[in-house]
Design an enzyme around this catalytic site. Structure first.
Site, PDB file in Angstrom:
ATOM      1  N   CYS A 197      -4.439   1.742  -4.929  1.00 46.22           N
ATOM      2  CA  CYS A 197      -3.832   2.875  -4.226  1.00 46.22           C
ATOM      3  C   CYS A 197      -2.525   3.316  -4.872  1.00 46.22           C
ATOM      4  O   CYS A 197      -2.198   4.509  -4.879  1.00 46.22           O
ATOM      5  CB  CYS A 197      -3.591   2.505  -2.761  1.00 46.22           C
ATOM      6  N   HIS A 232       0.877  -1.168   0.000  1.00 47.10           N
ATOM      7  CA  HIS A 232       0.000   0.000   0.000  1.00 47.10           C
ATOM      8  C   HIS A 232       0.914   1.217   0.000  1.00 47.10           C
ATOM      9  O   HIS A 232       1.987   1.195   0.615  1.00 47.10           O
ATOM     10  CB  HIS A 232      -0.885   0.013   1.248  1.00 47.10           C
TER      11      HIS A 232
END
Length: 215
Positions: free
Chosen positions: A120, A46
């Site tokens: 993301c 992430h």
């Protein structure tokens, strides 16, 4: 894999006075397997962009509204912070950046999140390129690119449609795919731009992103 960000930048204050502000990529591990995968140049990560003292990223939810959220740097719940990478500098001051990120958020609705084509890391790459002219390091989102390349082998739940696959290929081959931080948004784009704050909605977006990874 990429250069770590040094907080001891002696000229940082002078650069900020000159209207140049640091843009940093914060990377998190989604699984302990990254400790082994990163030796192969892979991993499930992430990422978020830190600028002007806050961190911005993109998560999934079930609503046709922005999935972009703002949190305290290096403290994204549910993920294990790995490292920070200095990307470059932006000429947007805090007020200009706030307006810019609010507008950009309209392009990233939570219900359009896709593990392979719009995750993301796609968001942070887009934002970093717009702010600094420099993309994030390739290893951060390499697994998603491999997934797009091996689309036919993926589980049906995350498989790309043929039109999406073509769009990804076209985007990678286009040199002008990213717009600059000086771009203008239409007045009609002012709806649904509010960032997800540090609330239960933000937590829902992060939880859903984790579920997408482990599906």
């Amino acid at each position: 894999m990429g250069g770590a960000f040094s907080c001891g930048d002696g000229g940082a204050a002078d650069l900020e006075e000159a209207g140049l502000y640091p843009v940093v990529l914060n990377v998190y591990d989604l699984t302990p397997l990254n400790n082994y995968l990163h030796w192969c140049g892979l991993g499930i990560f992430h990422s978020a962009v830190e600028v002007h003292g806050s961190e911005y990223s993109f998560g999934a939810h079930d609503h046709p509204s922005s999935g972009v959220f703002e949190i305290e740097p290096k403290n994204c719940p549910g993920f294990l912070y790995r490292c920070s990478i200095f990307i470059g500098r932006s000429n947007l001051n805090p007020l200009e950046f706030r307006d810019y990120i609010q507008r950009m958020a309209s392009e990233y609705h939570g219900d359009t999140y896709h593990l392979i084509s719009k995750n993301c890391n796609h968001f942070t790459d887009d934002l970093s390129t717009r702010l600094t002219g420099k993309p994030i390091p390739g290893w951060v989102n390499r697994l998603a690119r491999l997934g797009a390349f091996c689309n036919c082998l993926l589980p049906e739940s995350i498989r790309l449609e043929s039109t999406e696959t073509k769009h990804l290929a076209d985007s990678r081959s286009s040199d002008g795919s990213h717009t600059s931080s000086n771009e203008h948004f239409e007045d009609g784009d002012l709806e649904d731009k509010h960032l997800i704050s540090q609330s239960s909605v933000c937590e829902d977006a992060i939880v859903k992103e984790v579920q997408e990874v482990h599906r």
